[in-house]
Design an enzyme around this catalytic site. Sequence first.
Site, PDB file in Angstrom:
ATOM      1  N   THR A 153      75.284  20.052  60.302  1.00  0.00           N
ATOM      2  CA  THR A 153      74.011  20.649  59.494  1.00  0.00           C
ATOM      3  C   THR A 153      72.815  19.491  59.670  1.00  0.00           C
ATOM      4  O   THR A 153      73.500  18.429  59.638  1.00  0.00           O
ATOM      5  CB  THR A 153      74.336  21.036  58.095  1.00  0.00           C
ATOM      6  N   ASP A 154      71.761  20.048  59.373  1.00  0.00           N
ATOM      7  CA  ASP A 154      70.706  19.150  58.930  1.00  0.00           C
ATOM      8  C   ASP A 154      71.117  18.841  57.567  1.00  0.00           C
ATOM      9  O   ASP A 154      72.036  19.345  56.927  1.00  0.00           O
ATOM     10  CB  ASP A 154      69.421  19.839  59.146  1.00  0.00           C
ATOM     11  N   TRP A 155      70.358  17.906  56.980  1.00  0.00           N
ATOM     12  CA  TRP A 155      70.687  17.367  55.507  1.00  0.00           C
ATOM     13  C   TRP A 155      70.452  18.269  54.586  1.00  0.00           C
ATOM     14  O   TRP A 155      69.428  18.524  54.427  1.00  0.00           O
ATOM     15  CB  TRP A 155      69.924  15.983  55.590  1.00  0.00           C
ATOM     16  N   GLY A 156      71.565  18.707  53.969  1.00  0.00           N
ATOM     17  CA  GLY A 156      71.417  19.920  53.203  1.00  0.00           C
ATOM     18  C   GLY A 156      71.713  21.415  53.766  1.00  0.00           C
ATOM     19  O   GLY A 156      71.398  22.232  52.920  1.00  0.00           O
ATOM     20  N   GLY A 157      71.492  21.436  55.150  1.00  0.00           N
ATOM     21  CA  GLY A 157      71.432  22.728  55.704  1.00  0.00           C
ATOM     22  C   GLY A 157      72.809  23.685  55.469  1.00  0.00           C
ATOM     23  O   GLY A 157      72.783  24.891  55.856  1.00  0.00           O
TER      24      GLY A 157
END
Length: 785
Positions: free
Chosen positions: A288-292
């Site tokens: 995931t993207d950071w926090g995604g």
Amino acid sequence: MKSYYKVLSTSMFSLMLLSSNYSGVLAAEQPTSSANSAVVSGDSGSVQTGTLQEQTPMLVDQASIPAVIKAMTLDEKVNLIGGAGAAVTGAAGGTYAIPRLGIPKLTFADGPAGLRFGSTANKSTTGFPIPTALSSSFNKDLMYNVASAMGKETLDYGVDVILGPALNIHRDPRGGRNFEYYSEDPLLSGEMAAQFTKGVQDQGVGVSMKHFAANNQETNRQSVNEIISERALREIYLAGFERVVKEAQPWTVMSSYNSINGPFSAHNSWLLNDVLRSDWGFNGMVMTDWGGSKQNGIAMLNGGNDLSMPSLNDAGKAAVKAAILDGSLPEEKLDTAIENILTLVVKSPTFKKLSTVDNTKLSVNADLAAADAQLSREAAPEGMVLLKNEKKALPFDQKVKKVGLVGNSYTMPSCGFGTPTSACTTDNAASKMFLMGTGSAYVTPTHTVQLPEGLNNAGYTPVTTNASGAELNQNLSAEDAAFMAKNSDIGVVVIARGSGEGADGNSTTFEPTATELDLINKVSDAFHAVNKKVVVVLNVGAPFNTVSWRDKADSILLSWQPGMEAGNALTDVLSGKAYPSGKLPETFPVKLEDAPSYANFPSSDGNANLVKYKEDIYVGYRYYSTFKVKPAYEFGYGLSYTTFDYSDFKLNKDTLSNKIKVSFKVTNTGINVGKEAPQLYVSAPDGKLEKPAIELKAFGKTRELKPGQKETFNFFIDPKDIASFDESTSSWIVEKGTYKFKIGASSADIRGTLDFKVDNDIVAEVDNDNAPDVELDRLSKFNQQ
């Protein structure tokens, strides 16, 4: 090597049988050590414990992965699907280590424009030109070389994966992160990103291709739901990613924050399972993207995502564990994610001991730093685009010794996380250009060279003060402009716009201010009054409106944000030591309202979290050419210090069945050396599916051609290259009819046309048919008034 283990006594073994924890000792939940057992490596890369001489497998290669997964506890598995911090200080994140199974921690660092560490880490690397500038080179070899340099720096710092390439589409000129992406065209984006991937991974480190998919705006990027037809997705927004997967096999893919037709990208099974893995054959890891992941590990795993970055919180882990235990989440899905993560691990330089982590290291080694600085300097001119050059204002003639230099001031609307505030503002762009974008693409450079220093290095005298010694700046008086014109041989005005992650642009980032127009007018009037020329340098990361002032300038040079060697590189071009050979990778509109996405960016229907891609397949030049909207500068446009002729247009056959060869020659017909970037477009007949007027299908870059020299190009085109996606059959089709290949110096400057026929409809490829139905009022050339 001989194996050793401690033998338990019969009485102790009997006690263990009575222990409630015994099942955990013998099963997957066995502890890594105890007072009565030892864990020591054996001949086969496994460990042996207890009197039963059980062997705990160790991760040694790809073949060892199934046994290692079988030996993992459920807690270890759940921990592994969440990030766990980086081994290299300042890096973006890392993976969870399980030493007892031989699983090390991996480190990921940002890097679309150069290896990046957080500003507090104080680690420096090479600041290359922004990705949009590199794609403007239309030079795949250059892109490979720059990426190779980034890969070497990544390895030098002990990082395993660089978080790039970023190849989302320039859907709208206001996209805040466009500087970090390559183009409005999926072919150019995909080819450049494929070269980035190859260049980095050939150094033994991985990439994370991002942001998959449709991360085309910063506004509400965490929550926005984008409604996009499957045809537009397949032909425009996914096509570049597909090219990278099939041509370059990226080690990892990063999902985007946004939703696409409902589900978040990180949870989107159609996107990650059906398209990425099934249709395209991707077999690497998805993060995931950071926090995604939205801390929803269950949705992440069901959607085909393997790793939640930078972590998965306790609640998220507990939910996954509970779902496994109650059977609502098959453990096979968790094991698949673990397998994909471990496949990355065994490829990594950390696992192979190709690099080591030294957190006292604050810069790349001296040899790399010197070579990469030179590469950055040489790369920048290839992406600089000469928009105007009347009366041979550029390059400087031999009479130019003193350069009048002045610039605007500008402060970015958003600085972007982790970026020094000083990188987000300029009081005088002539003495402090924006060298790169901000946010996760910002690099702490080993050094910087601004334009006055670059001019000095080349033997010119920059005139930057007025008669009283005060700095010439944006608040230029008519008297200062006259003094500047009298005391220098040519005028250079730098107009700057910063760009960065976290905010989109708007009319104020696209339009010149009244003060900037006044600056250009005063300098132009003063220099033209004494028969001297004026050059305007555009130090921007996205399209900028030139229409209201371009008649005032003799030359307009688009430098983009050219990296840490900006001053030297720009001086090389101004002086003629180097030459601009870039072409526009995106359309420069006359006004923002001309952009096909204008009414649906960054939202639709008054809903801040909804955006409808009503322009459909008509993105960028596909729209301008089809609907005959004249831009300020078209896609592919770019002048040179010399001229080029195109000739000898040939096809090896006049009917397309499998593959067809397009040949032509490019000749330098001018008086200076230079490089040209020819482009091959196709015009397809309308049939069951309507088609844009033209679509880019191939491009190239000549070697440096001296006057009179020529180069032959051969482009090979197969049916998939010119196919359109038919949603009704989930297939790529080439409809019968007469097609045209158009070879040109830009999308509007066509130098030769070749006709060919398709006698019968061709089905080039069939993909899965699981895409959700989308209700969308799409732009069509058949329903225009």
